[in-house]
Design a protein around this motif. Structure first.
Motif, PDB file in Angstrom:
ATOM      1  N   SER A  33       0.835  -1.205   0.000  1.00 40.89           N
ATOM      2  CA  SER A  33       0.000   0.000   0.000  1.00 40.89           C
ATOM      3  C   SER A  33       0.869   1.253   0.000  1.00 40.89           C
ATOM      4  CB  SER A  33      -0.931   0.010   1.219  1.00 40.89           C
ATOM      5  OG  SER A  33      -1.859  -1.043   1.141  1.00 40.89           O
ATOM      6  N   LEU A  34       1.908   1.270   0.846  1.00 33.04           N
ATOM      7  CA  LEU A  34       2.790   2.441   0.888  1.00 33.04           C
ATOM      8  C   LEU A  34       3.676   2.536  -0.347  1.00 33.04           C
ATOM      9  CD1 LEU A  34       4.041   3.402   4.447  1.00 33.04           C
ATOM     10  CD2 LEU A  34       2.197   4.329   3.071  1.00 33.04           C
ATOM     11  N   ASP A  35       4.081   1.403  -0.889  1.00 29.32           N
ATOM     12  CA  ASP A  35       4.839   1.430  -2.145  1.00 29.32           C
ATOM     13  C   ASP A  35       3.985   2.054  -3.251  1.00 29.32           C
ATOM     14  OD1 ASP A  35       7.009   0.182  -0.923  1.00 29.32           O
ATOM     15  OD2 ASP A  35       6.567  -1.803  -1.776  1.00 29.32           O
ATOM     16  N   ARG A  36       2.733   1.635  -3.313  1.00 27.95           N
ATOM     17  CA  ARG A  36       1.818   2.160  -4.327  1.00 27.95           C
ATOM     18  C   ARG A  36       1.568   3.650  -4.097  1.00 27.95           C
ATOM     19  NH1 ARG A  36      -1.255  -1.439  -7.367  1.00 27.95           N
ATOM     20  NH2 ARG A  36      -2.998   0.022  -7.312  1.00 27.95           N
ATOM     21  N   LEU A  37       1.364   4.041  -2.829  1.00 25.56           N
ATOM     22  CA  LEU A  37       1.145   5.455  -2.523  1.00 25.56           C
ATOM     23  C   LEU A  37       2.383   6.268  -2.888  1.00 25.56           C
ATOM     24  CD1 LEU A  37      -0.653   7.690  -1.408  1.00 25.56           C
ATOM     25  CD2 LEU A  37       0.222   7.142   0.882  1.00 25.56           C
ATOM     26  N   THR A  38       3.555   5.749  -2.612  1.00 20.80           N
ATOM     27  CA  THR A  38       4.801   6.429  -2.976  1.00 20.80           C
ATOM     28  C   THR A  38       4.836   6.685  -4.481  1.00 20.80           C
ATOM     29  OG1 THR A  38       6.026   5.506  -1.113  1.00 20.80           O
ATOM     30  CG2 THR A  38       7.320   6.228  -3.010  1.00 20.80           C
ATOM     31  N   GLY A  39       4.506   5.678  -5.273  1.00 26.60           N
ATOM     32  CA  GLY A  39       4.491   5.832  -6.724  1.00 26.60           C
ATOM     33  C   GLY A  39       3.492   6.874  -7.186  1.00 26.60           C
ATOM     34  N   VAL A  40       2.316   6.862  -6.576  1.00 27.38           N
ATOM     35  CA  VAL A  40       1.273   7.823  -6.942  1.00 27.38           C
ATOM     36  C   VAL A  40       1.709   9.241  -6.569  1.00 27.38           C
ATOM     37  CG1 VAL A  40      -1.096   8.547  -6.423  1.00 27.38           C
ATOM     38  CG2 VAL A  40      -0.602   6.140  -6.825  1.00 27.38           C
ATOM     39  N   VAL A  41       2.261   9.396  -5.378  1.00 27.90           N
ATOM     40  CA  VAL A  41       2.718  10.706  -4.905  1.00 27.90           C
ATOM     41  C   VAL A  41       3.803  11.250  -5.828  1.00 27.90           C
ATOM     42  CG1 VAL A  41       4.059  11.805  -3.039  1.00 27.90           C
ATOM     43  CG2 VAL A  41       2.049  10.409  -2.485  1.00 27.90           C
ATOM     44  N   GLU A  42       4.806  10.428  -6.106  1.00 24.43           N
ATOM     45  CA  GLU A  42       5.897  10.877  -6.978  1.00 24.43           C
ATOM     46  C   GLU A  42       5.406  11.135  -8.392  1.00 24.43           C
ATOM     47  OE1 GLU A  42       8.743   7.757  -6.209  1.00 24.43           O
ATOM     48  OE2 GLU A  42       9.614   8.887  -4.524  1.00 24.43           O
ATOM     49  N   GLY A  43       4.452  10.329  -8.848  1.00 25.66           N
ATOM     50  CA  GLY A  43       3.868  10.534 -10.170  1.00 25.66           C
ATOM     51  C   GLY A  43       3.102  11.839 -10.275  1.00 25.66           C
ATOM     52  N   ALA A  44       2.633  12.342  -9.134  1.00 25.90           N
ATOM     53  CA  ALA A  44       1.907  13.609  -9.101  1.00 25.90           C
ATOM     54  C   ALA A  44       2.863  14.796  -8.943  1.00 25.90           C
ATOM     55  CB  ALA A  44       0.888  13.596  -7.955  1.00 25.90           C
ATOM     56  N   GLY A  45       4.158  14.512  -8.907  1.00 27.75           N
ATOM     57  CA  GLY A  45       5.137  15.589  -8.804  1.00 27.75           C
ATOM     58  C   GLY A  45       5.465  16.020  -7.390  1.00 27.75           C
ATOM     59  N   ALA A  46       4.987  15.287  -6.403  1.00 25.72           N
ATOM     60  CA  ALA A  46       5.291  15.608  -5.009  1.00 25.72           C
ATOM     61  C   ALA A  46       6.549  14.855  -4.579  1.00 25.72           C
ATOM     62  CB  ALA A  46       4.115  15.246  -4.110  1.00 25.72           C
ATOM     63  N   LYS A  47       7.089  15.254  -3.459  1.00 23.46           N
ATOM     64  CA  LYS A  47       8.313  14.635  -2.947  1.00 23.46           C
ATOM     65  C   LYS A  47       8.008  13.838  -1.687  1.00 23.46           C
ATOM     66  CE  LYS A  47      12.978  15.758  -1.334  1.00 23.46           C
ATOM     67  NZ  LYS A  47      13.475  14.473  -1.695  1.00 23.46           N
ATOM     68  N   VAL A  48       8.528  12.622  -1.633  1.00 25.30           N
ATOM     69  CA  VAL A  48       8.437  11.820  -0.410  1.00 25.30           C
ATOM     70  C   VAL A  48       9.632  12.206   0.448  1.00 25.30           C
ATOM     71  CG1 VAL A  48       8.546   9.492   0.552  1.00 25.30           C
ATOM     72  CG2 VAL A  48       7.190   9.929  -1.513  1.00 25.30           C
ATOM     73  N   PHE A  49       9.338  12.673   1.663  1.00 32.51           N
ATOM     74  CA  PHE A  49      10.394  13.101   2.572  1.00 32.51           C
ATOM     75  C   PHE A  49      10.855  11.978   3.492  1.00 32.51           C
ATOM     76  CE2 PHE A  49       8.007  17.020   1.648  1.00 32.51           C
ATOM     77  CZ  PHE A  49       9.024  17.746   1.043  1.00 32.51           C
ATOM     78  N   ALA A  50       9.917  11.104   3.869  1.00 26.35           N
ATOM     79  CA  ALA A  50      10.298  10.029   4.796  1.00 26.35           C
ATOM     80  C   ALA A  50       9.251   8.932   4.777  1.00 26.35           C
ATOM     81  CB  ALA A  50      10.431  10.570   6.213  1.00 26.35           C
ATOM     82  N   ARG A  51       9.746   7.758   5.114  1.00 31.52           N
ATOM     83  CA  ARG A  51       8.884   6.599   5.339  1.00 31.52           C
ATOM     84  C   ARG A  51       9.312   6.055   6.699  1.00 31.52           C
ATOM     85  NH1 ARG A  51       7.244   2.056   0.973  1.00 31.52           N
ATOM     86  NH2 ARG A  51       6.462   0.461   2.386  1.00 31.52           N
ATOM     87  N   VAL A  52       8.419   6.136   7.647  1.00 27.77           N
ATOM     88  CA  VAL A  52       8.711   5.728   9.021  1.00 27.77           C
ATOM     89  C   VAL A  52       8.092   4.360   9.252  1.00 27.77           C
ATOM     90  CG1 VAL A  52       8.480   6.343  11.454  1.00 27.77           C
ATOM     91  CG2 VAL A  52       8.676   8.158   9.721  1.00 27.77           C
ATOM     92  N   GLU A  53       8.928   3.374   9.451  1.00 27.46           N
ATOM     93  CA  GLU A  53       8.491   1.989   9.633  1.00 27.46           C
ATOM     94  C   GLU A  53       8.297   1.710  11.131  1.00 27.46           C
ATOM     95  OE1 GLU A  53       7.776  -0.121   7.199  1.00 27.46           O
ATOM     96  OE2 GLU A  53       8.663   0.853   5.455  1.00 27.46           O
ATOM     97  N   HIS A  54       7.107   1.984  11.631  1.00 28.89           N
ATOM     98  CA  HIS A  54       6.833   1.819  13.066  1.00 28.89           C
ATOM     99  C   HIS A  54       7.046   0.380  13.535  1.00 28.89           C
ATOM    100  CE1 HIS A  54       5.530   5.896  13.512  1.00 28.89           C
ATOM    101  NE2 HIS A  54       4.480   5.755  12.735  1.00 28.89           N
ATOM    102  N   ALA A  55       6.578  -0.591  12.771  1.00 29.97           N
ATOM    103  CA  ALA A  55       6.704  -1.994  13.186  1.00 29.97           C
ATOM    104  C   ALA A  55       8.179  -2.412  13.244  1.00 29.97           C
ATOM    105  CB  ALA A  55       5.922  -2.903  12.241  1.00 29.97           C
ATOM    106  N   LYS A  56       8.972  -1.931  12.295  1.00 29.79           N
ATOM    107  CA  LYS A  56      10.405  -2.249  12.323  1.00 29.79           C
ATOM    108  C   LYS A  56      11.072  -1.595  13.535  1.00 29.79           C
ATOM    109  CE  LYS A  56      11.076  -3.118   7.424  1.00 29.79           C
ATOM    110  NZ  LYS A  56      11.702  -2.686   6.166  1.00 29.79           N
ATOM    111  N   GLY A  57      10.645  -0.398  13.877  1.00 27.67           N
ATOM    112  CA  GLY A  57      11.184   0.272  15.055  1.00 27.67           C
ATOM    113  C   GLY A  57      10.870  -0.501  16.330  1.00 27.67           C
TER     114      GLY A  57
END
Length: 147
Positions: A33-57
C-alpha cells in the motif's frame, strides 16, 4: 515559557483527539500500500520526505506491532499557502498518511481530515488550501488502493 509550551502541547493533543481520521481500505499489504502510494505521490510531482516503519522500530527494541508505517510527503505549491496563513501550520505539514493493519487483519490508509488538521491554526475549513488538500489526499489514497 514552560507554561506556554505545556499549554500548547495540551491544546494540540486535545485537537488531535477530536480530529476526524479518514480511512481508506486497501486490498494490499501495508508495505505494498505504501509502495503504491509512494508511486502515486511521486507521479503527481510531489516529494516523499520520509517513510517511518513503526513496526520495524518496535522490533528493534524487542517489541511487536502489527504492520504499520507512515509516509510523509508534500509539494511546496500545496503546503506553502497554509504556512503563509499561519507559520505554525508547518507543525502538521507536509502531509502524512499512515498505512496499518488492524486487529482483524484489514489494511487501511489513514490521514487526518485537512479541515480538522488546520483548524487549530485558524485556517478555515472553506479556505482554498483546505479544499485542495482534501481533494489531493483523497485522490492520492484512492488511486493507491485501486485494483
Amino acid at each position: 515559557m514552560f507554561k506556554f509550551a505545556l499549554a500548547a502541547a495540551i491544546s494540540l493533543a486535545a485537537t488531535l483527539a477530536n480530529a476526524e481520521i479518514i480511512k481508506v481500505a486497501s486490498p494490499y499489504s501495508v508495505a505494498e500500500s505504501l509502495d503504491r502510494l509512494t508511486g502515486v505521490v511521486e507521479g503527481a510531482g510531489a516529494k516523499v520526505f520520509a517513510r517511518v516503519e513503526h513496526a520495524k522500530g518496535a522490533k528493534m527494541i524487542g517489541e511487536e506491532l502489527a504492520p504499520e508505517a507512515l509516509l510523509i510527503f508534500g509539494k511546496p505549491e500545496v503546503g506553502t499557502p497554509a504556512m503563509q496563513m499561519n507559520p505554525l501550520a508547518g507543525l502538521v505539514l507536509p502531509a502524512r498518511v499512515l498505512a496499518y493493519q488492524d486487529a482483524d487483519g484489514k489494511v487501511w490508509l489513514a490521514y487526518e481530515n485537512p479541515a480538522d488538521m488546520l483548524a487549530p491554526y485558524d485556517i478555515p475549513a472553506d479556505a482554498p488550501i483546505v479544499m485542495k488538500l482534501t481533494k489531493v489526499l483523497g485522490a492520492l489514497t484512492g488511486k493507491a488502493v485501486a485494483e
